[in-house]
Each structure stands twice: as structure tokens, then as C-alpha cells.
Write an enzyme that holds these catalytic residues in place. Structure first.
Site, PDB file in Angstrom:
ATOM      1  NE  ARG A   6      -3.336   2.082   3.192  1.00  0.00           N
ATOM      2  CZ  ARG A   6      -2.893   2.997   4.051  1.00  0.00           C
ATOM      3  NH1 ARG A   6      -1.653   2.919   4.510  1.00  0.00           N
ATOM      4  NH2 ARG A   6      -3.667   3.986   4.435  1.00  0.00           N
ATOM      5  CG  ASP A 112      13.167 -16.653   9.313  1.00  0.00           C
ATOM      6  OD1 ASP A 112      12.143 -17.039   9.910  1.00  0.00           O
ATOM      7  OD2 ASP A 112      13.557 -17.133   8.235  1.00  0.00           O
ATOM      8  N   GLY A 170       8.513 -15.265  29.599  1.00  0.00           N
ATOM      9  CA  GLY A 170       8.985 -15.797  30.879  1.00  0.00           C
ATOM     10  C   GLY A 170       9.312 -17.287  30.826  1.00  0.00           C
TER      11      GLY A 170
HETATM   12  O1  F6P Z   1      11.853 -17.771   6.370  1.00  0.00           O
HETATM   13  C1  F6P Z   1      10.570 -17.667   6.880  1.00  0.00           C
HETATM   14  C2  F6P Z   1      10.056 -19.012   7.320  1.00  0.00           C
HETATM   15  O2  F6P Z   1       8.758 -18.850   7.864  1.00  0.00           O
HETATM   16  C3  F6P Z   1      10.943 -19.744   8.315  1.00  0.00           C
HETATM   17  O3  F6P Z   1      10.803 -19.266   9.629  1.00  0.00           O
HETATM   18  C4  F6P Z   1      10.478 -21.167   8.114  1.00  0.00           C
HETATM   19  O4  F6P Z   1      11.517 -22.060   8.420  1.00  0.00           O
HETATM   20  C5  F6P Z   1      10.166 -21.214   6.644  1.00  0.00           C
HETATM   21  O5  F6P Z   1       9.947 -19.881   6.219  1.00  0.00           O
HETATM   22  C6  F6P Z   1       8.958 -22.033   6.297  1.00  0.00           C
HETATM   23  O6  F6P Z   1       8.915 -22.132   4.928  1.00  0.00           O
HETATM   24  P1  F6P Z   1       7.690 -22.806   4.151  1.00  0.00           P
HETATM   25  O7  F6P Z   1       6.486 -21.946   4.380  1.00  0.00           O
HETATM   26  O8  F6P Z   1       8.123 -22.831   2.734  1.00  0.00           O
HETATM   27  O9  F6P Z   1       7.499 -24.164   4.751  1.00  0.00           O
END
Ligand code: F6P
Length: 308
Positions: A6, A112, A170
Site C-alpha cells: 500500500r 526470521d 517468561g
Molecule cells: O523464512 C521464513 C520461514 O517462515 C521460516 O521461519 C520457516 O523455516 C520457513 O519460512 C517455512 O517455509 P515454508 O512456508 O516454505 O514451509
């Protein structure tokens, strides 16, 4: 992502550009799947997760032929610059286009948070809050039934999400890929937790950690005499990648989308727009993809200290 789309559209229109969306990321680029966008096409999307343009993983774009074909489609469509929103893989594709002299600007979008050049990528805060909400809920059951919960969160090879969710939630222990840990140390902590009179034990484990969530849950189950906690495993998985974005994510995405377009207006390319200490900064995409952001060791130490 939607907040960023957007912002790119509306900032672009404000700068006098025509704006076209590439549907399904690089896969759509290879199919010439373009969609003209105007201010109304991006109305009402701020609060929605995902992206109206959809996305895709695309192996073909990792080949020189794929990149060349994508470039041909951009040129044939008369598109003069491209904003790429995504993580490491998306930015590698952007850099490949840039190396062929095509004008690109990157925007960091990955839960990530493993990219240098920005304190936070788009999606991180929403994913973090989703993980935190799950940990809070699981803690209720853990405390009520005197259980150990192993909560596995995403993050690929990066422990950022796990570490931040663990501290904010926590957790008694946090396991991250950057710091391999002996399962025995976790079991010792489990025993200590029980002796301290805590009614629960929460381990937040990054998906790339050693041991991983499943291994840790099995280890705890096989040694119940150490802590007297029954173990349960919850793998949060893709729930962390959806849902209505937090205010912080919407603001970040709006600022970065706008910053990307301003860089195009300035005629400077091959960079990623990021937010560093509250200010927009641009970093060469080549530098972003040649490094991996490290977790902050101080946060890691803090996670152990606060678990007492
Ligand atoms: O890189 C982003 C991410 O969500 C990671 O945290 C995870 O390991 C991966 O992509 C999952 O990928 P996919 O949706 O292709 O299984």
C-alpha cells in the site's frame, strides 16, 4: 506485506509514477503476471495478513536463465524499477537483477529477523506477538496441570524469534541454533525449576536449535524423575506467519515502502531500505546477503538470568 504494498503504491502515485504489482513474486514475474495498481486497489488492506499480490517460492529464478527471463518481462512491460519485499532469498534475486543493471530496491520482509541493515524486518513483530500469545496460553495449562511445555517457534536458522518470545513469555529455558546446548543442562534446569516450587516449565525452542523441539520433549519425557513434569510439545509453525499485523509492523512496513519509492525517485538502486535506531537507512543489498545477523548474546544471557 500489505501495508508495504500500500505504501509503495501510494507513495509512488504521489511521486508521479505509475505502479504495477507483480503477482506471485518471482514465479509471477516469470509468467508475466502483472497487475496495475491504483490508490483504491490497496484500500482496506492494512489490517490483513499475507499479501494481496500473493507470494511463491521460485527455484527457477535462482538460475541465470530465470533471472534473464524475468528481466525480459519487466522490460517488455515497460517497468522501470522494482521494489522487492522479502527475506534472504528474495533479496538474492533482487541482487541478481541489479547485477544485470536493472534498478531494484529491497525491503526486508521475514519473520526470521536474520537480515543485517535493519533492526527489524516486516512481519517480525506480528510473529513475535503471535508466539507470545501462544506461550501465555500454554502457560495456563502448564501451571494448572504441573506440566513441561516445549514450544517450538519458527525462524529457520536464526534464534531471534525464540529468544524474544522466550524472554517476553517468561520461559524457563530458550534454545537457539546459535548456541547448541547439551540436553543435560536443560534437564538440570528442569529439576531446579521443580525444586524452586514453580508449577510449570516452559522451554521455547527455535526450529533450527539442537536439540529441536521434538527431541527435547522426548528427552524430558524419558527423565520425568528429574523434574516430575509431564512433557507436551507444541509446534507453532505457520500460525506465526499470518493474522492481522500489529501497529508496529504496519508502521514499519509503511515507512519502509515509502522509503523504497523515495530512493527510486533519487535514482539510487541496489540497496535495501531498513530501520536502524528509529531512522531510515539504506544498505547495499550485496552487503545484506553476504552477512547473517547474529542474535544479541546479552539477550541470551538475560533469558537464563530471568528464569530463576
Ligand atoms: O523464512 C521464513 C520461514 O517462515 C521460516 O521461519 C520457516 O523455516 C520457513 O519460512 C517455512 O517455509 P515454508 O512456508 O516454505 O514451509
Amino acid at each position: 506485506m500489505n501495508a508495504c504494498v500500500r505504501a509503495v503504491v501510494r507513495e509512488g502515485l504521489d511521486e508521479g509514477f505509475e505502479v504495477v504489482g507483480v503477482r506471485r513474486a518471482y514465479a509471477g514475474l516469470l509468467d508475466g503476471d502483472f497487475q496495475p495498481l491504483n490508490a483504491r486497489s490497496v484500500g482496506g488492506i492494512l489490517r490483513h495478513g499475507g499479501t494481496i499480490l500473493q507470494s511463491a517460492r521460485c527455484d527457477e529464478f535462482k538460475t541465470p536463465e530465470g533471472v534473464r527471463r524475468g528481466l525480459e518481462h519487466l522490460q517488455a512491460e515497460g517497468i522501470e524499477a522494482l521494489v522487492v519485499i522479502g527475506g534472504d532469498g528474495s533479496l538474492r534475486g533482487a541482487q541478481d537483477l541489479h547485477k544485470l543493471d536493472y534498478p531494484v530496491i529491497g525491503v526486508p520482509g521475514t519473520i526470521d529477523n536474520d537480515l543485517v541493515g535493519t533492526d527489524e524486518a516486516i512481519g517480525v513483530d506480528t510473529a513475535l506477538n503471535t508466539a507470545l500469545g501462544a506461550i501465555d496460553r500454554l502457560k495456563d495449562t502448564a501451571s494448572a496441570l504441573g506440566r513441561a511445555f516445549v514450544v517450538e517457534v519458527m525462524g529457520r536458522n536464526c534464534g531471534y524469534l525464540a529468544l524474544m518470545a522466550g524472554i517476553a513469555g517468561g520461559a524457563e529455558v530458550v534454545l537457539v541454533p546459535e548456541v547448541p546446548i547439551d540436553g543435560e543442562r536443560v534437564l538440570d534446569e528442569l529439576g531446579r525449576t521443580h525444586r524452586r516450587g514453580k508449577p510449570h516449565f516452559i522451554a521455547v525452542v527455535a526450529e533450527g536449535a539442537t536439540p529441536n523441539g521434538r527431541e527435547l520433549a522426548e528427552l524430558i519425557e524419558s527423565s520425568t524423575e528429574r523434574g516430575n513434569f509431564e512433557a507436551r510439545l507444541t509446534i507453532l509453525g505457520h500460525v506465526q506467519r499470518g493474522g492481522s499485523p500489529t501497529a508496529r509492523d504496519r508502521l514499519l512496513a509503511s515507512r519502509l515502502g515509502s522509503a523504497a519509492v523515495k530512493r527510486i525517485k533519487e535514482g539510487i538502486f541496489g540497496e535495501m531500505a531498513g530501520l536502524v535506531a528509529g531512522k531510515i537507512e539504506y544498505t547495499a543489498i550485496a552487503d545484506v546477503i553476504s552477512q547473517r545477523r547474529q542474535i544479541d548474546k546479552e539477550f541470551y544471557e538475560l533469558s537464563w538470568v530471568l528464569a530463576m
